[in-house]
Design an enzyme around this catalytic site. Structure first.
Site, PDB file in Angstrom:
ATOM      1  CD1 TRP A 103    -120.726  48.469  40.860  1.00  0.00           C
ATOM      2  CD2 TRP A 103    -118.821  50.256  40.411  1.00  0.00           C
ATOM      3  NE1 TRP A 103    -120.791  49.742  41.080  1.00  0.00           N
ATOM      4  CE2 TRP A 103    -120.220  50.413  40.824  1.00  0.00           C
ATOM      5  CE3 TRP A 103    -117.571  50.824  40.058  1.00  0.00           C
ATOM      6  CZ2 TRP A 103    -119.677  51.953  41.363  1.00  0.00           C
ATOM      7  CZ3 TRP A 103    -117.710  51.760  40.559  1.00  0.00           C
ATOM      8  CH2 TRP A 103    -118.639  52.728  40.622  1.00  0.00           C
ATOM      9  CG  ASP A 174    -115.983  44.709  43.820  1.00  0.00           C
ATOM     10  OD1 ASP A 174    -116.372  45.129  45.058  1.00  0.00           O
ATOM     11  OD2 ASP A 174    -116.436  45.931  43.089  1.00  0.00           O
ATOM     12  CE  LYS A 198    -121.888  51.439  46.841  1.00  0.00           C
ATOM     13  NZ  LYS A 198    -120.246  50.569  45.945  1.00  0.00           N
TER      14      LYS A 198
HETATM   15  C1  LIG Z   1    -119.773  51.509  45.223  1.00  0.00           C
HETATM   16  C2  LIG Z   1    -118.957  49.996  44.919  1.00  0.00           C
HETATM   17  C3  LIG Z   1    -117.728  50.367  43.890  1.00  0.00           C
HETATM   18  C4  LIG Z   1    -116.954  51.429  43.308  1.00  0.00           C
HETATM   19  O1  LIG Z   1    -116.598  52.059  44.903  1.00  0.00           O
HETATM   20  P1  LIG Z   1    -115.805  52.923  44.950  1.00  0.00           P
HETATM   21  O2  LIG Z   1    -115.120  52.962  46.633  1.00  0.00           O
HETATM   22  O3  LIG Z   1    -116.535  54.050  44.944  1.00  0.00           O
HETATM   23  O4  LIG Z   1    -114.242  53.084  44.339  1.00  0.00           O
HETATM   24  C5  LIG Z   1    -117.133  49.390  43.091  1.00  0.00           C
HETATM   25  N1  LIG Z   1    -117.677  47.986  43.440  1.00  0.00           N
HETATM   26  C6  LIG Z   1    -118.815  47.325  43.403  1.00  0.00           C
HETATM   27  C7  LIG Z   1    -119.850  46.864  44.302  1.00  0.00           C
HETATM   28  C8  LIG Z   1    -119.679  48.984  44.193  1.00  0.00           C
HETATM   29  O5  LIG Z   1    -120.565  48.984  44.817  1.00  0.00           O
END
Ligand SMILES: *Cc1c(COP(=O)(O)O)cnc(C)c1O
Length: 367
Positions: A103, A174, A198
């Protein structure tokens, strides 16, 4: 439980049962309006209360100061990989990225389209099985911002505390897979983003917490929808927002509050993860993938002696009511995602199943 299994999937992931029950009712008729929550005008009174209360609950949980905007956007965390540099990386500028997995790498890729990226640290040398220590971080001379990924969903690693960027440089995170799983000091950040699916709600909505001065400093030559100021000015109601996702996040925030807030979440998540890691540490069959001091409390990644045994384990687990254990395609192995809403009883049941599997298959492993 009855007709529900243990959902260990990495995302979209398990949601709190009381939230799902409430949503069932509100899909039909929300707040006595005679309309379902997905049928409401985003300009109407009922939805206005929903978004105001969701934001208030979000602010209360982390004590978000008044000089930060709370935004509910679309495009997933992945659009933030682009929106962050579009808004905050000036032409000719450099942004520093701490690269701890796929990511982070994707975030780097998007920033590179717009400016210079300096990788201030990377864990690629040991396949992202650890979090770089502070001593390994080398910032550039004057970065526009420092970006990192708090929890590495795919590798099962997590920063214990945030890195310390050079003075005055905004820290951007993030936090998609560990947002509100533990207390977070928002004042240490310039911008925080998290895809909801998540730990916070359904897919389709991203939580963005951004400091006012960064909203104002953002580039003005971007398409309207890609500027943070558009959404800040109209309180996420510039256009039709993801109404159902915002409603669900509001319920999840209130559920977190009722479970002891972020401190309560942290305590429970630590206990849950300990159940699994303690077992992995004494097993000579299964083994944890991440280096112990970097282990994630959200995604517990582990291996069995052979890939054949891993496939067998995942298949048998599924028959026993444990879904979503297959590791990410880039790492293989197993991953138990134990987000906020995943119950401790599920961790205990999984360990019991792993013990059984270990006993039944140990001979296959040594022969
Ligand atoms: C799942 C995830 C993403 C991607 O998220 P989307 O909403 O599918 O774009 C980005 N960063 C992390 C840390 C993730 O776990």
């Amino acid at each position: 439980m009855s007709d529900r299994i243990f959902n260990l999937g990495a995302g979209p992931g398990v949601l709190p049962e009381p939230v799902l029950r409430q949503a069932q009712q509100d899909l039909w008729n929300v707040a006595g309006s005679g309309m379902g929550v997905m049928e409401l005008s985003h300009r109407g009174k009922v939805f206005d209360r929903i978004i105001v209360e969701a934001e208030a609950a979000c602010r209360e949980l982390a004590g978000i100061p008044d000089n930060y905007r709370v935004l509910f956007l679309q495009g997933g965390a992945s659009l933030q990989f682009s929106m962050v540099p579009m808004n905050l990386l000036p032409k000719g500028g450099t942004a520093d990225y701490l690269v701890t997995g796929v990511w982070s790498e994707k975030a780097v890729k998007e920033a590179k389209r717009l400016g210079t990226v300096h990788e201030a640290a990377s864990s690629a040398d040991r396949n992202h099985s650890y979090i770089p220590p502070a001593s390994a971080i080398r910032y550039s001379a004057s970065p526009a911002y420092v970006h990192f990924t708090t929890n590495n969903t795919i590798y099962g690693t997590q920063w214990r505390t945030e890195p310390a960027p050079p003075a005055g440089v905004p820290l951007i995170a993030d936090t998609s897979s560990d947002m509100y799983s533990r207390p977070i000091d928002v004042t240490r950040y310039g911008l925080i983003y998290a895809g909801a699916q998540k730990n916070l709600g359904p897919s389709g909505v991203v939580l963005v917490i951004v400091r006012d001065d960064l909203v104002e400093a953002g580039a003005t030559d971007l398409p309207t929808m890609l500027q943070y100021r558009t959404h800040a000015k109209d309180r996420s109601l510039y256009n039709t927002p993801p109404t159902f996702g915002i409603y669900m996040m509001g319920l999840v925030f209130r559920w977190i509050r009722s479970e002891g807030g972020l401190a309560g979440m942290a305590e429970r998540n630590a206990e849950k993860a300990t159940v699994l890691y303690d077992y992995l540490d004494q097993s000579d069959f299964f083994r944890g993938s991440a280096e112990p001091e970097s282990r994630s409390l959200m995604n517990v990644c582990f291996r069995a002696p052979t890939e054949e045994l891993e496939a067998k384990f995942i298949a048998e687990a599924s028959k026993r009511g444990f879904e979503g254990l297959k590791g990410h395609r880039s790492t293989g192995g197993m991953r138990a995602s134990i987000y906020n809403a995943f119950p401790r009883a599920g961790c205990e049941a999984l360990v019991q199943f792993m013990q059984e599997f270990e006993r039944a298959n140990r001979a296959a492993a040594v022969s």
